[in-house]
Design a protein around this motif. Structure first.
Motif, PDB file in Angstrom:
ATOM      1  N   GLY A   1       9.144  -7.841   0.157  1.00 57.68           N
ATOM      2  CA  GLY A   1      10.461  -8.361   0.494  1.00 57.68           C
ATOM      3  C   GLY A   1      11.180  -7.562   1.554  1.00 57.68           C
ATOM      4  N   GLY A   2      10.497  -6.601   2.127  1.00 59.55           N
ATOM      5  CA  GLY A   2      11.083  -5.925   3.282  1.00 59.55           C
ATOM      6  C   GLY A   2      11.510  -4.493   3.065  1.00 59.55           C
ATOM      7  N   CYS A   3      11.388  -3.957   1.837  1.00 59.02           N
ATOM      8  CA  CYS A   3      11.737  -2.559   1.645  1.00 59.02           C
ATOM      9  C   CYS A   3      10.717  -1.694   2.390  1.00 59.02           C
ATOM     10  CB  CYS A   3      11.742  -2.184   0.166  1.00 59.02           C
ATOM     11  SG  CYS A   3      13.105  -2.918  -0.738  1.00 59.02           S
ATOM     12  N   GLY A   4      11.198  -0.868   3.275  1.00 62.57           N
ATOM     13  CA  GLY A   4      10.281  -0.152   4.159  1.00 62.57           C
ATOM     14  C   GLY A   4      10.108   1.307   3.810  1.00 62.57           C
ATOM     15  N   SER A   5      10.707   1.752   2.711  1.00 63.87           N
ATOM     16  CA  SER A   5      10.543   3.157   2.348  1.00 63.87           C
ATOM     17  C   SER A   5      10.594   3.277   0.840  1.00 63.87           C
ATOM     18  CB  SER A   5      11.652   4.013   2.976  1.00 63.87           C
ATOM     19  OG  SER A   5      12.879   3.734   2.336  1.00 63.87           O
ATOM     20  N   VAL A   6      10.106   4.404   0.352  1.00 61.14           N
ATOM     21  CA  VAL A   6      10.094   4.628  -1.087  1.00 61.14           C
ATOM     22  C   VAL A   6      11.527   4.569  -1.633  1.00 61.14           C
ATOM     23  CG1 VAL A   6       9.456   6.215  -2.905  1.00 61.14           C
ATOM     24  CG2 VAL A   6       8.000   6.011  -0.901  1.00 61.14           C
ATOM     25  N   GLY A   7      12.442   5.175  -0.897  1.00 60.79           N
ATOM     26  CA  GLY A   7      13.835   5.192  -1.341  1.00 60.79           C
ATOM     27  C   GLY A   7      14.412   3.796  -1.487  1.00 60.79           C
TER      28      GLY A   7
END
Lengths: 108, 842
Positions: free
Chosen positions: B463-469
């Motif tokens: 869904g587009g989350c690009g980092s672990v955070g």
């Protein structure tokens, strides 16, 4: 805000502004309902339902910033602007709150 | 005629603005493969559609397709429509003039014009060559007909048309020879075998995939290939292709003849440089470019497999995509100074059903390179890593790629490596991490605190989350006890498959202040910031406060300033505001201090009286050898403390909690030393000291370890003759880890000093909420030993002074706030209409 305005609104005086230390929240009872009132360090006032919609946590014991209130039990955060959760929980109810001559007035 | 892949529907047409009226620059791309098309995408993403009118020449008549996926197409596992990346429609919709099937012949760099085979002349302002590679056909007698075309039945394996032709041929052919034991050859062999052909693989080098694997791994791969029923012939050249009208077989140099009616040549690729050569550009092995992908002509660039950068020519897609990004940054002006400095190539693939991942070098090159190999030929598993100066410089994983996500991170970013190198290749823990994240079912729960599954995490990445955070924020995974964080990280890395933004926030001490801890501490001292609100005002972006950062900042300021810290109640978590641990119903738990777990009848009597007076719903002995009074109403706290007359046990804070002890030498017939007194002394000295996460200690009088000192943040074990072992980084909570032996020291005072010094080092260097069991392996035991025992950084005196400052600043919070509330309504109920406690009364 003038006294005339207060008379037209359905506001309830729940306590004094000084009852809420800067940056913290305290719970009051208004119209038979528990309302958590927060006074941010920049001076703004906010009021929400007192129990977290997620698991009933005491929101007045939460931590705040200019954008959100964070419940102390599971760290669910709710936006002041509309009560929406930033992490997928049900929203909290927010109430208009203002200061009138040192009194906290909440519209419930 | 064969269908055009990614073709437009008949009847659609494109409107073009009159060239003369178009004020945009002319950007011409030669090559519509993986590099060229990605470059165009990157340009469009940067708003380049406004800046440039874009023309793309493609040798093939198709839209842009994923060349990497030709193997599954040949194997019949993917349909060719599935590998279309950009159809003709896409080019049209984005206003790009695609000249598919038009070969460019030369470039007139002086006139800045591109001459194509169809006679067209296209002017450009910027020209990008992305001409890629072609299949190398080794010199063999009879491989070509007189007209120069390949003998029928002989195929390269590079394009969709070749793939289609081979697929068609599988219907009528029975025996195939594949030349080339690299990735492509192996894929072709496997695919053809899947179609029922008998396949022989001929490889000129002594082992398979020699470019990626060492000899041993290559040998293991050979076994796996042979087990599939594919014949493998190594270290031998084919000298002649037999057959006059159609291929009938190949002749090997050693005289053997292999009959076949299908010959696939996958003996490597060569960069397509003929356009560049004809245009007078500098070409060595490929088209020579600088760090901005520019050729020796300032308006001509080259990217992908046709480019040679700092002497390297890459045959992988990842560098090509990096080229595309950098050049798009440069040309669109998004980052005019963007530079490409080379790729550290890491590849993960499945070849002939075997998982392979390779990165960097595959054998040690220097005398002091560390080299670890795990070889299990019977299982078809061969794993190796090469480490130089504590950094991963190469890894080869064959047959088992479970650790690839971590290794890729370590390789790309130089992440710290585990002290025990074997952990790079195998998981030694008993936990859930032992199952590779790839093998975990999607519905398996990763974060037990917040009920987040692997599928939820993958969904957030998709869904587009690009980092672990970002994933943690979106899903709440890892936001409970935090013990699953490393697993969450692994899954995110796996799901993103390397396409992960480095999360700058990951290095921040708290999310709201964009600084790592050392920088933040420097700034706090430099600007003399003594309260949390002062820190936000001075250091937060826009001076904006952040609820989730306050607790960590409070802890840090208390450590830095000791008693000179200016307290702000709102910056504290509720537990610290009222000195108790909040329970699920909003009541609190009260744990009086009970140093070393030693109590007295008088103390117990008082606790019993208080529990009855306040109708405490449950009295419980804690894991830390104390007594817990649970379910206490907030408003009752001050009076209870007063009645107890005992100091706080700090069972609620991110702080020094407790020291468990055994009965030591006073009573125990095995005890070697007075562990009880040492535990009491430790607790007396370090009580209440705040820290990045809680610190639980224990002292035991002998290695029987009755008070579990081996699994404590600091554990002390008597070994006799006045000597004590000091262990650090142990845990027996959400994670279980045996502590590391820091030192064996002589006498009680040495223990006190070393424990204090370690705790201060941890306090100053650990991230917020990072327990010692993560901190110690992250820093490395050897380094901690050097710093604390040999004073390698010259900071021991400062550490000792730092911990002393905190010891001196200690006050009992119960004694303090019981007399007078710290803020108005500190102990007022937060849910006045709810009858508490709601917990059951026992």
């Amino acid at each position: 805000m003038s006294v005339a305005d207060v008379a037209t609104a359905t506001g309830v005086v729940v306590g004094r502004v000084d009852d809420v230390p800067p940056g913290e929240g305290r719970t009051f009872v208004a119209g038979g309902e528990q309302v958590a009132v927060f006074r941010l360090r920049e001076g703004s006032l906010h009021a929400t339902q007192a129990a977290c919609p997620h698991a009933g946590g005491p929101l007045a014991d939460g931590q705040t910033d200019v954008d959100v209130l964070v419940c102390p039990l599971h760290q669910y955060a709710y936006r002041w602007s509309d009560g929406a959760s930033t992490s997928g929980a049900a929203p909290v109810r927010v109430f208009p709150v203002r200061e009138v001559d040192g009194d906290l007035v909440v519209d419930v | 005629m064969r269908a055009v892949l990614g073709a437009r529907l008949a009847g659609t047409s494109t409107l073009h603005l009159d060239d003369e009226l178009d004020p945009r620059g002319r950007l011409v791309v030669v090559g519509n493969g993986m590099a060229g098309a990605r470059f165009v995408e990157e340009v469009l993403e940067r708003g380049g559609g406004e800046q440039f009118r874009i023309t793309v020449f493609g040798d093939e008549p198709h839209g842009n397709y994923n060349r990497i996926m030709l193997s599954p197409v040949l194997a019949g596992e993917s349909h060719e429509d599935d590998i279309v990346l950009n159809s003709h429609d896409w080019y049209c919709d984005n206003g790009i003039d695609l000249r598919a099937g038009v070969r460019v012949e030369r470039v007139d760099t002086a006139a800045k014009q591109v001459h194509a085979a169809d006679g067209s002349v296209t002017p450009y302002d910027h020209l990008v060559l992305a001409t890629g590679s072609y299949s190398f056909i080794p010199p063999m007698a009879g491989v070509r007909r007189d007209d120069g075309e390949l003998l029928p039945g002989v195929y390269g394996f590079r394009t969709i048309d070749e793939t289609r032709a081979m697929l068609e041929a599988t219907g009528r052919c029975t025996r195939a020879v594949v030349m080339g034991g690299g990735l492509l050859g192996l894929e072709a062999a496997r695919a053809l075998q899947g179609h029922g052909l008998q396949v022989e693989l001929v490889h000129a080098m002594p082992w398979l995939m020699n470019a990626q694997l060492d000899a041993e791994a290559g040998a293991i791969l050979k076994r796996s290939v042979e087990e599939l029923g594919i014949g493998v012939h190594l270290d031998v050249l084919a000298t002649e292709v037999l057959g006059s009208d159609h291929v009938e077989g190949v002749l090997l140099k050693d005289g053997r003849r292999l009959d076949c009616d299908l010959l696939v040549v996958a003996a490597g690729v060569r960069p397509h440089t003929d356009v560049a050569v004809r245009s007078g550009l500098e070409v060595e092995r490929a088209i020579v470019v600088d760090d901005q992908l520019r050729t020796d002509d300032p308006d001509v660039y080259a990217i992908g497999e046709c480019a040679q950068h700092r002497g390297s020519v890459y045959g992988l897609v990842a560098p090509a995509w990096e080229h595309a990004r950098v050049l798009a940054d440069v040309l669109t002006g998004t980052d005019p100074g963007a530079e490409y400095t080379g790729s550290r190539t890491a590849t993960k693939l499945k070849v002939v059903g075997v998982d392979v991942a390779v990165m960097g070098i595959n054998t040690p090159e220097r005398d002091d390179d560390e080299f670890l190999v795990i070889s299990e030929p019977r299982r078809g598993v061969h794993l190796s890593v090469v480490i130089r100066d504590d950094k991963l410089v190469g890894a080869t994983l064959l047959g088992d790629t479970r650790k690839v996500a971590f290794l890729t991170q370590a390789f790309d970013r130089g992440a710290p490596l585990p002290e025990e190198r074997i952990r790079l290749l195998v998981d030694l823990s008993d936990g859930v991490e032992e199952v590779g994240v790839a093998d975990m079912p999607a519905d398996s729960q990763v974060c037990n605190c917040n009920g987040v599954s692997k599928g939820d995490i993958c969904g957030a990445v998709a869904g587009g989350c690009g980092s672990v955070g970002e994933v943690m924020d979106r899903t709440r995974a890892g936001k409970g006890c935090g013990s699953c964080k490393s697993l969450v990280k692994q899954i995110v890395e796996w799901a993103a498959d390397g396409d992960l933004a480095e999360d700058p926030a990951a290095s921040y001490y708290v999310p709201g202040i964009p600084m790592p801890k050392p920088e933040l501490m420097r700034a706090i001292r430099e600007h003399d910031l003594r309260s949390v609100s002062a820190v936000f005002a001075a250091l937060a972006p826009g001076g904006k406060d952040d609820a989730r950062s306050k607790m960590g900042l409070t802890s840090l300021l208390k450590m830095v300033w000791g008693s000179d810290y200016i307290p702000e109640k709102d910056a504290e978590f509720i537990n610290d505001r009222v000195h108790g641990n909040i329970q699920r119903d909003g009541t609190f738990s009260v744990v009086p201090q009970m140093k070393g777990g030693v109590t007295t009848p008088a103390q117990l009597r008082r606790i019993a009286d208080v529990a009855e007076k306040y109708e405490v719903p449950m009295v419980k002995v804690t894991g830390g050898q104390r007594i817990d009074l649970l379910g206490v109403r907030k408003e009752d706290l001050p009076a209870m403390w007063n009645d107890l007359g005992m100091p706080s046990g700090y069972a609620y804070g991110k702080s020094f909690r407790t020291v468990k002890t055994c009965v030591g030498s006073d009573f125990c017939r095995f005890g070697l030393d007075d562990s009880t007194q040492l535990g009491i002394d430790l607790e007396t000295r370090f009580q209440g000291i705040e820290s990045p996460a809680k610190m639980k200690l224990a002292v035991v009088g002998c290695p029987r370890n009755c008070a579990e000192a081996y699994v404590k943040d600091v554990g002390v074990v008597a070994v006799g003759n006045g000597r004590w072992e000091v262990y650090i980084g142990g845990a027996a909570g959400a994670s279980v880890r045996k502590g590391d032996l820091l030192a064996t020291v002589e006498g009680r005072d040495a223990v006190m000093t070393l424990a204090g010094r370690f705790m201060q080092y941890y306090r100053e260097n650990a991230n917020w909420l990072e327990r010692t069991y993560d901190f110690v392996p992250r820093i490395g035991l050897e380094r901690i030993k050097a710093v604390l025992l040999e004073d390698s950084e010259g900071i021991c005196a400062d550490l000792d002074a730092g911990i002393q400052r905190s010891v001196d600043a200690y006050t009992d919070p119960w004694g303090q706030d019981a007399k007078e509330a710290a803020t108005p309504g500190q102990f007022r109920p937060a849910l006045p209409l709810v009858a508490l406690p709601k917990v059951p009364v026992r």
